[in-house]
Design a protein around this motif. Structure first.
Motif, PDB file in Angstrom:
ATOM      1  N   GLN A  97      38.516  28.954  38.423  1.00 24.08           N
ATOM      2  CA  GLN A  97      38.773  29.317  39.810  1.00 24.08           C
ATOM      3  C   GLN A  97      40.040  30.160  39.925  1.00 24.08           C
ATOM      4  OE1 GLN A  97      36.860  28.958  42.613  1.00 24.08           O
ATOM      5  NE2 GLN A  97      38.439  30.341  43.373  1.00 24.08           N
ATOM      6  N   ASP A  98      41.077  29.756  39.201  1.00 21.72           N
ATOM      7  CA  ASP A  98      42.313  30.550  39.185  1.00 21.72           C
ATOM      8  C   ASP A  98      42.043  31.954  38.660  1.00 21.72           C
ATOM      9  OD1 ASP A  98      43.722  28.375  40.135  1.00 21.72           O
ATOM     10  OD2 ASP A  98      44.538  27.806  38.179  1.00 21.72           O
ATOM     11  N   TYR A  99      41.228  32.021  37.628  1.00 19.82           N
ATOM     12  CA  TYR A  99      40.906  33.318  37.031  1.00 19.82           C
ATOM     13  C   TYR A  99      40.115  34.184  38.011  1.00 19.82           C
ATOM     14  CZ  TYR A  99      38.455  36.840  34.330  1.00 19.82           C
ATOM     15  OH  TYR A  99      37.939  38.028  33.898  1.00 19.82           O
ATOM     16  N   ARG A 100      39.168  33.596  38.717  1.00 17.10           N
ATOM     17  CA  ARG A 100      38.389  34.370  39.694  1.00 17.10           C
ATOM     18  C   ARG A 100      39.300  34.986  40.747  1.00 17.10           C
ATOM     19  NH1 ARG A 100      34.122  30.532  38.790  1.00 17.10           N
ATOM     20  NH2 ARG A 100      35.017  29.073  40.307  1.00 17.10           N
ATOM     21  N   THR A 101      40.263  34.214  41.215  1.00 13.47           N
ATOM     22  CA  THR A 101      41.211  34.744  42.193  1.00 13.47           C
ATOM     23  C   THR A 101      42.005  35.899  41.592  1.00 13.47           C
ATOM     24  OG1 THR A 101      41.432  32.580  43.253  1.00 13.47           O
ATOM     25  CG2 THR A 101      43.177  34.180  43.663  1.00 13.47           C
ATOM     26  N   LEU A 102      42.457  35.710  40.357  1.00 14.21           N
ATOM     27  CA  LEU A 102      43.237  36.748  39.683  1.00 14.21           C
ATOM     28  C   LEU A 102      42.437  38.031  39.516  1.00 14.21           C
ATOM     29  CD1 LEU A 102      45.594  37.799  37.895  1.00 14.21           C
ATOM     30  CD2 LEU A 102      44.418  36.741  35.943  1.00 14.21           C
ATOM     31  N   ILE A 103      41.237  37.936  38.969  1.00 18.25           N
ATOM     32  CA  ILE A 103      40.478  39.147  38.658  1.00 18.25           C
ATOM     33  C   ILE A 103      40.032  39.848  39.934  1.00 18.25           C
ATOM     34  CG2 ILE A 103      38.095  38.293  38.512  1.00 18.25           C
ATOM     35  CD1 ILE A 103      39.924  40.520  35.924  1.00 18.25           C
ATOM     36  N   GLN A 104      39.780  39.084  40.995  1.00 20.25           N
ATOM     37  CA  GLN A 104      39.440  39.698  42.282  1.00 20.25           C
ATOM     38  C   GLN A 104      40.610  40.508  42.824  1.00 20.25           C
ATOM     39  OE1 GLN A 104      38.139  36.363  44.629  1.00 20.25           O
ATOM     40  NE2 GLN A 104      36.148  36.230  43.597  1.00 20.25           N
TER      41      GLN A 104
ATOM     42  N   MET B 199      43.023  41.850  40.978  1.00 19.92           N
ATOM     43  CA  MET B 199      43.166  43.025  40.110  1.00 19.92           C
ATOM     44  C   MET B 199      42.134  44.094  40.454  1.00 19.92           C
ATOM     45  SD  MET B 199      43.938  41.588  36.277  1.00 19.92           S
ATOM     46  CE  MET B 199      45.553  40.944  35.821  1.00 19.92           C
ATOM     47  N   GLN B 200      40.890  43.673  40.636  1.00 21.41           N
ATOM     48  CA  GLN B 200      39.823  44.633  40.927  1.00 21.41           C
ATOM     49  C   GLN B 200      39.995  45.263  42.305  1.00 21.41           C
ATOM     50  OE1 GLN B 200      36.484  42.058  40.267  1.00 21.41           O
ATOM     51  NE2 GLN B 200      36.280  42.613  38.112  1.00 21.41           N
ATOM     52  N   ALA B 201      40.496  44.481  43.262  1.00 19.66           N
ATOM     53  CA  ALA B 201      40.734  45.032  44.600  1.00 19.66           C
ATOM     54  C   ALA B 201      41.784  46.132  44.542  1.00 19.66           C
ATOM     55  CB  ALA B 201      41.173  43.918  45.552  1.00 19.66           C
ATOM     56  N   ALA B 202      42.831  45.900  43.763  1.00 15.52           N
ATOM     57  CA  ALA B 202      43.867  46.923  43.612  1.00 15.52           C
ATOM     58  C   ALA B 202      43.327  48.140  42.880  1.00 15.52           C
ATOM     59  CB  ALA B 202      45.069  46.343  42.863  1.00 15.52           C
ATOM     60  N   GLU B 203      42.542  47.900  41.844  1.00 20.22           N
ATOM     61  CA  GLU B 203      41.984  49.006  41.062  1.00 20.22           C
ATOM     62  C   GLU B 203      41.087  49.891  41.923  1.00 20.22           C
ATOM     63  OE1 GLU B 203      39.358  51.348  38.782  1.00 20.22           O
ATOM     64  OE2 GLU B 203      38.649  49.522  39.764  1.00 20.22           O
ATOM     65  N   ARG B 204      40.344  49.278  42.852  1.00 23.48           N
ATOM     66  CA  ARG B 204      39.464  50.064  43.724  1.00 23.48           C
ATOM     67  C   ARG B 204      40.249  50.963  44.668  1.00 23.48           C
ATOM     68  NH1 ARG B 204      36.367  45.227  43.702  1.00 23.48           N
ATOM     69  NH2 ARG B 204      37.365  44.507  45.622  1.00 23.48           N
TER      70      ARG B 204
ATOM     71  N   ARG C 286      50.138  42.309  45.172  1.00 25.23           N
ATOM     72  CA  ARG C 286      49.448  41.023  45.251  1.00 25.23           C
ATOM     73  C   ARG C 286      48.841  40.648  43.906  1.00 25.23           C
ATOM     74  NH1 ARG C 286      48.391  42.370  50.890  1.00 25.23           N
ATOM     75  NH2 ARG C 286      46.671  43.753  50.358  1.00 25.23           N
ATOM     76  N   ALA C 287      48.268  41.632  43.217  1.00 26.12           N
ATOM     77  CA  ALA C 287      47.698  41.365  41.893  1.00 26.12           C
ATOM     78  C   ALA C 287      48.782  41.004  40.890  1.00 26.12           C
ATOM     79  CB  ALA C 287      46.909  42.583  41.407  1.00 26.12           C
ATOM     80  N   ILE C 288      49.909  41.662  40.977  1.00 26.40           N
ATOM     81  CA  ILE C 288      51.038  41.369  40.081  1.00 26.40           C
ATOM     82  C   ILE C 288      51.546  39.953  40.313  1.00 26.40           C
ATOM     83  CG2 ILE C 288      53.462  41.948  39.642  1.00 26.40           C
ATOM     84  CD1 ILE C 288      52.562  44.933  40.234  1.00 26.40           C
TER      85      ILE C 288
END
Length: 215
Positions: A137-144, A146-151, A199-201
């Motif tokens: 669950q922690d990882y899902r929050t993290l990768i979301q 990261m991906q939001a920033a990347e987009r 936020r991703a950082i």
């Protein structure tokens, strides 16, 4: 955490192109997938920190090109083009680092899930299963995050790319003036990108702390 042996075995990944070979080699020298995940999250965080600075610089360069009078037009174009190319490289680094995080996270969770079946102690199995669920669950929050920033990166690159291409073939004062209207659009895109990256950082730092506290 970095270990000297990790530098030697890192070459295996480049030579073989096989993540499983790399993970197996690292395991033999005591570097587990959890350790690699921590390293890669930190590397992705650092890539985003670098990208934040690069896109902030690119915005300032764009502002100086379109809003500051004077100076050779060709030199101003060259400066803006350099910032665009550097931004492209930063974007590429961010994407690669995120992909590396996804690769090792998938391998870690697959291994963790499989090893639950090896427990003979039901209580320990249950505790490990709960920890796996929490980490996922922690990882899902993290990768979301990261991906939001990347987009957010492509809209910024798109504006920069258009302006650089336009200037390349319309290098005159009138063309510079025509670009001023895009500054606020670019500024808004960059501001949103920087917020999402921060936020991703922050989430990366929190994820690493939680993962390490579980060791």
């Amino acid at each position: 955490m970095r270990r000297p042996a990790a530098l030697v075995f890192a070459a295996l990944l480049l030579l073989s192109g096989c993540q499983s070979t790399y993970y197996a080699a690292m395991e033999k020298v005591g570097v587990h997938k959890r350790d690699i995940l921590v390293d890669r999250v930190e590397e992705a965080r650092d890539a985003q920190l670098d990208a934040k600075e690069q896109f902030r610089d690119a915005l300032e360069r764009y502002r100086s090109v379109v809003q500051v009078n004077g100076g050779e037009l060709e030199a101003r174009y060259d400066a803006l083009n350099s910032e665009y190319l550097a931004s492209e490289e930063s974007a590429k680094a961010v994407r690669q680092r995120i992909k590396a995080v996804e690769d090792v996270a998938e391998a870690l969770f697959d291994e963790w899930e499989a090893e639950l079946e090896q427990y003979s102690n039901a209580s320990l199995r249950s505790t490990s299963a709960r920890e796996l669920a929490r980490t996922r669950q922690d990882y899902r929050t993290l990768i979301q995050r990261m991906q939001a920033a990347e987009r957010r990166i492509e809209p910024v690159l798109s504006v920069l790319r258009d302006q650089v291409l336009f200037l390349k073939h319309n290098l005159n004062a009138r063309a510079i003036g025509a670009l001023k209207g895009e500054y606020r659009t670019l500024q808004g895109n960059v501001d949103q990108l920087l917020r999402d990256m921060q936020r991703a950082i922050d989430e990366s730092d929190a994820f690493v702390r939680r993962l390490q506290s579980g060791n």
